[in-house]
Motif scaffolding. Structure first.
Motif, mmCIF file in Angstrom:
data_model
loop_
_atom_site.group_PDB
_atom_site.id
_atom_site.type_symbol
_atom_site.label_atom_id
_atom_site.label_comp_id
_atom_site.label_asym_id
_atom_site.label_seq_id
_atom_site.Cartn_x
_atom_site.Cartn_y
_atom_site.Cartn_z
ATOM 1 N N VAL A 24 19.642 2.503 10.970
ATOM 2 C CA VAL A 24 18.447 2.542 11.239
ATOM 3 C C VAL A 24 17.794 3.769 10.618
ATOM 4 O O VAL A 24 18.677 4.905 11.119
ATOM 5 C CB VAL A 24 18.085 2.772 12.268
ATOM 6 C CG1 VAL A 24 17.044 3.178 13.195
ATOM 7 C CG2 VAL A 24 18.989 0.819 13.806
ATOM 8 N N ASN A 25 16.537 3.526 9.899
ATOM 9 C CA ASN A 25 15.962 4.505 9.272
ATOM 10 C C ASN A 25 14.408 4.530 9.789
ATOM 11 O O ASN A 25 13.826 4.466 9.900
ATOM 12 C CB ASN A 25 15.586 4.671 7.788
ATOM 13 C CG ASN A 25 15.005 6.261 7.306
ATOM 14 O OD1 ASN A 25 14.391 7.044 7.701
ATOM 15 N ND2 ASN A 25 14.179 5.592 6.387
ATOM 16 N N GLU A 26 14.136 6.232 10.674
ATOM 17 C CA GLU A 26 14.190 6.031 12.704
ATOM 18 C C GLU A 26 12.669 7.397 11.776
ATOM 19 O O GLU A 26 13.061 8.366 12.156
ATOM 20 C CB GLU A 26 14.405 6.381 13.317
ATOM 21 C CG GLU A 26 13.718 5.250 14.247
ATOM 22 C CD GLU A 26 12.343 5.532 15.171
ATOM 23 O OE1 GLU A 26 11.885 6.190 14.287
ATOM 24 O OE2 GLU A 26 12.128 5.377 16.015
ATOM 25 N N GLU A 67 7.127 -1.182 6.086
ATOM 26 C CA GLU A 67 4.857 -0.886 6.875
ATOM 27 C C GLU A 67 5.528 0.526 5.971
ATOM 28 O O GLU A 67 6.190 1.292 5.627
ATOM 29 C CB GLU A 67 5.653 -0.322 8.195
ATOM 30 C CG GLU A 67 3.651 0.693 8.636
ATOM 31 C CD GLU A 67 4.509 1.268 9.864
ATOM 32 O OE1 GLU A 67 2.848 0.445 10.693
ATOM 33 O OE2 GLU A 67 5.446 1.187 11.341
ATOM 34 N N SER A 68 3.797 1.342 5.524
ATOM 35 C CA SER A 68 3.581 2.550 4.714
ATOM 36 C C SER A 68 3.595 3.561 5.641
ATOM 37 O O SER A 68 2.988 2.971 6.374
ATOM 38 C CB SER A 68 2.582 2.645 4.120
ATOM 39 O OG SER A 68 2.306 4.079 3.037
ATOM 40 N N THR A 69 4.077 4.714 5.102
ATOM 41 C CA THR A 69 4.307 6.098 5.916
ATOM 42 C C THR A 69 3.116 6.940 5.317
ATOM 43 O O THR A 69 2.719 8.055 5.693
ATOM 44 C CB THR A 69 5.113 6.456 7.139
ATOM 45 O OG1 THR A 69 5.785 6.406 5.796
ATOM 46 C CG2 THR A 69 5.895 5.317 7.671
ATOM 47 N N ARG A 70 1.807 6.236 4.468
ATOM 48 C CA ARG A 70 1.682 7.907 3.007
ATOM 49 C C ARG A 70 1.125 8.465 4.760
ATOM 50 O O ARG A 70 0.101 7.640 5.763
ATOM 51 C CB ARG A 70 1.387 7.229 2.132
ATOM 52 C CG ARG A 70 0.067 6.108 2.626
ATOM 53 C CD ARG A 70 -0.965 5.560 1.459
ATOM 54 N NE ARG A 70 -2.191 4.633 1.744
ATOM 55 C CZ ARG A 70 -2.096 3.740 2.092
ATOM 56 N NH1 ARG A 70 -1.227 3.576 2.878
ATOM 57 N NH2 ARG A 70 -3.462 3.487 2.594
ATOM 58 N N ASP A 101 0.596 -1.109 -0.080
ATOM 59 C CA ASP A 101 0.164 -0.116 -0.435
ATOM 60 C C ASP A 101 0.606 1.125 -0.047
ATOM 61 O O ASP A 101 0.474 2.194 0.422
ATOM 62 C CB ASP A 101 -0.831 0.373 1.099
ATOM 63 C CG ASP A 101 -0.168 -0.113 2.535
ATOM 64 O OD1 ASP A 101 1.108 -1.236 2.770
ATOM 65 O OD2 ASP A 101 -0.881 -0.223 3.479
ATOM 66 N N SER A 102 2.154 1.321 -0.406
ATOM 67 C CA SER A 102 3.084 2.505 -0.334
ATOM 68 C C SER A 102 2.453 3.520 -1.306
ATOM 69 O O SER A 102 1.692 2.514 -2.186
ATOM 70 C CB SER A 102 4.579 2.232 -0.580
ATOM 71 O OG SER A 102 5.296 1.549 0.173
ATOM 72 N N PHE A 103 2.503 5.061 -1.232
ATOM 73 C CA PHE A 103 1.649 5.945 -1.883
ATOM 74 C C PHE A 103 2.199 5.647 -3.340
ATOM 75 O O PHE A 103 1.325 5.772 -4.228
ATOM 76 C CB PHE A 103 1.801 6.815 -1.670
ATOM 77 C CG PHE A 103 3.503 7.780 -1.960
ATOM 78 C CD1 PHE A 103 4.263 7.533 -0.943
ATOM 79 C CD2 PHE A 103 3.258 8.640 -3.833
ATOM 80 C CE1 PHE A 103 5.796 8.401 -1.377
ATOM 81 C CE2 PHE A 103 4.548 9.303 -3.415
ATOM 82 C CZ PHE A 103 5.562 8.896 -2.610
ATOM 83 N N VAL A 151 19.927 13.491 9.804
ATOM 84 C CA VAL A 151 18.880 14.670 10.495
ATOM 85 C C VAL A 151 18.376 14.985 9.285
ATOM 86 O O VAL A 151 18.790 14.906 8.270
ATOM 87 C CB VAL A 151 18.854 15.675 11.035
ATOM 88 C CG1 VAL A 151 19.146 15.134 12.760
ATOM 89 C CG2 VAL A 151 19.888 16.716 10.509
ATOM 90 N N ASP A 152 17.283 14.191 8.822
ATOM 91 C CA ASP A 152 15.855 15.227 8.018
ATOM 92 C C ASP A 152 14.397 15.567 8.083
ATOM 93 O O ASP A 152 14.237 14.921 8.620
ATOM 94 C CB ASP A 152 15.862 12.938 7.669
ATOM 95 C CG ASP A 152 14.964 12.668 6.282
ATOM 96 O OD1 ASP A 152 14.072 13.660 6.323
ATOM 97 O OD2 ASP A 152 14.257 11.679 5.931
ATOM 98 N N PRO A 153 14.406 16.374 7.375
ATOM 99 C CA PRO A 153 12.706 17.590 7.502
ATOM 100 C C PRO A 153 11.580 16.747 7.433
ATOM 101 O O PRO A 153 10.911 17.277 8.319
ATOM 102 C CB PRO A 153 13.681 18.500 6.284
ATOM 103 C CG PRO A 153 14.265 17.722 5.789
ATOM 104 C CD PRO A 153 15.157 16.856 6.161
HETATM 105 N N1 HH2 Z 1 9.274 9.062 3.216
HETATM 106 C C1 HH2 Z 1 8.954 7.704 3.673
HETATM 107 C C2 HH2 Z 1 8.886 6.670 4.284
HETATM 108 N N2 HH2 Z 1 9.846 7.107 4.875
HETATM 109 N N3 HH2 Z 1 12.085 8.168 5.947
HETATM 110 C C3 HH2 Z 1 13.241 9.296 5.032
HETATM 111 N N4 HH2 Z 1 13.620 9.064 6.064
HETATM 112 N N5 HH2 Z 1 13.084 10.407 4.781
HETATM 113 C C4 HH2 Z 1 11.636 10.538 4.055
HETATM 114 O O1 HH2 Z 1 11.277 11.325 3.496
HETATM 115 C C5 HH2 Z 1 10.714 8.941 4.305
HETATM 116 C C6 HH2 Z 1 11.235 8.028 4.331
HETATM 117 C C7 HH2 Z 1 7.531 8.064 2.544
HETATM 118 O O2 HH2 Z 1 7.654 7.185 1.648
HETATM 119 P P1 HH2 Z 1 7.592 5.647 0.133
HETATM 120 O O3 HH2 Z 1 8.896 4.741 1.139
HETATM 121 O O4 HH2 Z 1 7.873 5.867 -0.901
HETATM 122 O O5 HH2 Z 1 5.949 5.725 1.021
HETATM 123 P P2 HH2 Z 1 5.255 4.986 2.173
HETATM 124 O O6 HH2 Z 1 5.883 5.106 3.108
HETATM 125 O O7 HH2 Z 1 3.995 5.616 1.891
HETATM 126 O O8 HH2 Z 1 5.757 3.447 1.956
#
Ligand code: HH2
Length: 279
Positions: free
Chosen positions: A113-115, A60-63, A26-28, A184-186
């Protein structure tokens, strides 16, 4: 590129391209494309061949509007995919906010780790990064994916995101993560309007002044569609490249993208111009 090269990128100005591998239905922009483990493994290889310096694997989608995925389900999705991603040779990052999932991925060979909650969802995450001696990406998000796009508001988005990232970096350092291992990431698109996203990209230098490598993830996101009129996320590649170049010229060095080849080529040209312009 080694982990040391990645962490040294603010000094060397070498652009680091992080390729996205979403093992999700389900990612965007690519939901379901790589949900099958064999297809995911093939995509990992393609990203590496296209020049990815890091492979970012997430289950896990974070859309906007997405629901949480349990630990067990994330691990089930990752089980066969992680070894295939690690075998590609580039460092693998694990995109999760749950420490048992991160632990599973680190045991399988992930190295970063991408948090996206910056250690707020699961406080054990910061300690895990400290004890495993791995770099951690701390991202800003306003609210939660479920509700983050419901009228986000800031007085001064760049100053507030900068202060948040500084505070989360302090929390990571207090948990034992050395400052040299913090990125860091905005959080482009995470509780932000078009104007907020543009201000953050334009204000990258202020974020870089914290002294940590800055990662940006504008890839195929909605704000690009709002500017260009491209409704199909796959048609937002040129806009993504432009956003990354603009952020690079202001001090960001790590770029999380779906379309690795396009950004790699653009960065090769931009770097050559920068280098050859020096006397
Ligand atoms: N964006 C998404 C997921 N993870 N991690 C970091 N560090 N920075 C981001 O901007 C970022 C992220 C969302 O994008 P995507 O993985 O394409 O989609 P989804 O969350 O729907 O899987």
């Amino acid at each position: 590129m080694t982990l040391d090269d990645i962490l040294a990128s603010p000094r060397t100005r070498r652009p680091v391209v992080m390729g996205i591998l979403n093992v999700t239905p389900d990612s965007f922009s690519d939901g379901g494309e790589f949900f099958d483990a064999r297809q995911a493994a093939r995509q990992a290889r393609r990203l590496a061949d296209d020049g990815a310096d890091i492979l970012d694997v997430g289950a896990e989608s974070t859309r906007p509007g997405s629901e949480r995925v349990s630990t067990d389900e994330q691990i089930r999705r990752l089980r066969d995919v992680l070894p295939a991603a690690v075998a590609c040779g580039a460092p693998v990052s694990i995109d999760t906010t749950l420490s048992p999932v991160a632990r599973f991925a680190l045991d399988a060979g992930a190295a970063i780790v991408n948090e996206v909650s910056a250690g707020r969802d699961d406080p054990a995450m910061l300690e895990l990064a400290a004890s495993r001696k791995v770099p951690i990406i701390l991202m800003h998000m306003l609210g939660e994916p479920k509700d983050m796009q419901a009228r986000p508001r800031y007085e001064n988005v760049v100053a507030e995101v900068r202060a948040f990232l500084a505070a989360r970096a302090d929390a990571a350092i207090a948990a034992g993560v050395p400052r040299e291992r913090i990125i860091v990431d905005p959080g482009i698109g995470f509780g932000k309007t078009l104007e907020h996203n543009l201000a953050l990209l334009a204000g990258t230098a202020e974020l870089a002044s914290l002294g940590f490598p800055v990662l940006v993830g504008p890839s195929r996101k909605r704000f690009i569609g709002e500017l260009t009129g491209q409704d199909d996320p796959h048609q937002r590649v040129a806009g993504t490249v432009a956003a990354c170049l603009a952020a690079w010229s202001r001090g960001a060095t790590i770029f999380r993208v779906h379309d690795v080849r396009a950004l790699r080529d653009a960065m090769t040209v931009a770097e050559a111009i920068g280098r050859d312009a020096e006397p």
